[in-house]
Design a protein around this motif. Structure first.
Motif, short mmCIF file in Angstrom:
data_model
loop_
_atom_site.label_atom_id
_atom_site.label_comp_id
_atom_site.label_asym_id
_atom_site.label_seq_id
_atom_site.Cartn_x
_atom_site.Cartn_y
_atom_site.Cartn_z
N SER A 37 -1.60 10.48 -2.22
CA SER A 37 -0.70 9.06 -2.53
C SER A 37 -1.31 7.98 -1.81
N SER A 38 -1.71 8.21 -0.38
CA SER A 38 -2.53 7.14 0.28
C SER A 38 -3.68 6.52 -0.42
N ILE A 94 2.09 4.25 -8.01
CA ILE A 94 1.22 5.23 -8.37
C ILE A 94 1.99 6.53 -8.95
N GLN A 147 0.72 -1.26 -0.09
CA GLN A 147 -0.02 0.00 0.07
C GLN A 147 0.58 1.12 0.24
N SER A 148 2.07 1.27 0.54
CA SER A 148 2.72 2.19 0.68
C SER A 148 4.11 2.44 -0.34
N GLN A 149 3.85 1.36 -1.23
CA GLN A 149 4.99 1.13 -2.30
C GLN A 149 6.48 0.85 -1.62
N SER A 205 -3.00 4.73 -3.60
CA SER A 205 -2.25 3.37 -3.29
C SER A 205 -3.19 2.31 -2.90
#
Length: 439
Positions: free
Chosen positions: A178-179, A192, A8-10, A182
């Motif tokens: 971003s979150s 993303i 999720q946070s890459q 994601s």
């Protein structure tokens, strides 16, 4: 749970590193005939590897050292990594070289970019987002672009201090966007990229416009009015054609100075020669495509046709795919496709008086990452293990070696089982013939 947070946070930080480290230990433990260096050779080789690893790759040893330092030192490391992550580089020294290039181009833009990275990183910390992603700079690079490009498109020019307020506000929104993105992209295990930057910059430009009393933007005219007839090929400036390649790389940060582009390429070379090569190759492909599409020579020389294709070529050529000659060819095709998309999107966005930003790069790269290929050489890595190309290649080799060892062990165990089964009837037959138990 850790895998979901990493995707999720890459995060390509410690989680992926732990997976790689455990894979290395499994491979070494399983291979009985692995090479064991001598006592004299091992310390020398270890020292050389550690010395080279201090400044190349993702500088993992430096990141481990920074974790034990005060928060100010950690924040400085995260900011520099965020500046470099625009080019898919997780290296603070590379970020420092890029900042030097930005200062060489325009100190005011460099200040805005640094402030945007700081605001975005601090915002991610306040929101409690994944700490490993923050330490890798993955919540800072969009703020870098927002800060720089807001200064580029501002009609007030340099040192208009009131611009810092919307810069900080928009940069602090980067982790929020971003979150949110994601949480959607995780379903397909996709990055993303710079979509938060594209959304927030277009939002700011559309909200203010050219006639805003406090934050006016440069007037963006439709591209139909910006296509003068190009001169004949005798008027081509050969030196400008060659310089357009590093300038195209520099335009990722909104810079048209070839020296800035050269410093950025040096930063990429320090971290990953593969990324540096694909950045040059992608920018050159964009430049040639610009001539093929009869783009104005001024736009080509200023690198406006090279930065999207450069980013696309890097993303496909070794970062999210394991580098092979097949994926290298795929990266070149993606760079050409990104250039065609640049021509289309820039015309569409100019009608709305908006810049094209990096929309072409994001859309073209996402399309190529969604390819479903049965060719083993076209291997897309999970986001949890994505690193720089050389490390991705090393990870794949270790994975293949482990699979071969496991397959060999499984085959040996099956052969032993078959020998035991075949041996039992023979023993029984010997008992029947002799009439006595075997010793």
């Amino acid at each position: 749970m850790e895998l979901n947070e990493a995707l999720q946070s890459q995060c390509e930080g410690d989680y992926g590193h732990k997976q790689r480290k455990s894979l290395t230990h499994l491979t070494e433990a399983s291979m009985d005939n692995s090479y064991q260096p001598s006592h004299e050779e091992a310390p020398t080789r270890s020292f050389l590897f550690r010395a080279v690893g201090l400044f190349t790759g993702d500088m993992h040893l430096c990141r481990e050292w920074v974790k034990k330092q005060p928060v100010v030192i950690q924040l400085l490391d995260w900011i520099l990594r965020g500046v470099a992550q625009v080019m898919f580089v997780n290296n603070p020294v590379s970020g420092l070289l890029i900042m030097a290039g930005l200062v060489l181009q325009n100190p005011w833009r460099a200040l805005n970019g640094l402030l945007g990275t700081f605001a975005s990183t601090v915002s991610a910390m306040l929101l409690g987002l994944n700490r490993e992603a923050i330490s890798a700079g993955l919540h800072g690079y969009n703020g870098t672009l927002v800060g720089i490009l807001m200064a580029v498109f501002s009609a007030k020019g340099s040192w208009y201090w009131w611009l810092l307020m919307p810069n900080i506000f928009m940069s602090m929104l980067c982790p929020v966007v971003s979150s949110a993105l994601s949480s959607v992209a995780i379903k397909w295990d996709l990055p993303i990229f710079t979509l938060p930057f594209n959304i927030l910059l277009c939002l700011h430009v559309a909200a203010t416009g050219a006639n805003h009393p406090y934050f006016p933007e440069v007037d963006i005219l439709p591209n139909d009015h910006l296509h003068p007839t190009n001169d004949s090929k005798e008027s081509l400036n050969i030196s400008q054609i060659f310089l357009s390649v590093p300038v195209g790389v520099g335009q990722v940060y909104g810079c048209d100075n070839p020296w800035t582009g050269g410093l950025i390429l040096l930063a990429l070379l320090l971290s990953s020669p593969t990324i540096c090569f694909h950045a040059i190759w992608g920018s050159a492909a964009g430049m040639l495509s610009g001539f093929a599409l009869a783009a104005p020579h001024k736009d080509i020389y200023s690198g406006l046709w090279g930065y999207n294709s450069s980013l696309s070529c890097i993303a496909i050529g070794g970062v999210f795919y394991v580098i092979t000659w097949q994926t290298h060819l795929l990266a070149v095709i993606c760079a050409l496709f990104s250039t065609c998309m640049t021509a289309a999107i820039s015309k569409l966005m100019s009608v709305l008086a908006l810049p094209a930003c990096t929309w072409p790069f994001c859309l073209s790269s996402l399309i190529f990452l969604l390819i479903s290929s049965e060719i083993p050489a076209i291997c897309r890595l999970p986001l949890s293990v994505v690193s720089y190309p050389e490390e991705n290649r090393r990870y794949q080799r270790q994975l293949k070696a482990l699979e071969m060892v496991q397959h060999s062990q499984q085959r040996n165990s099956q052969e032993e089982a078959m020998l035991k089964e075949n041996g039992r009837p023979n023993v029984q037959l010997a008992v029947d013939r002799d009439g006595s138990e075997p010793v």
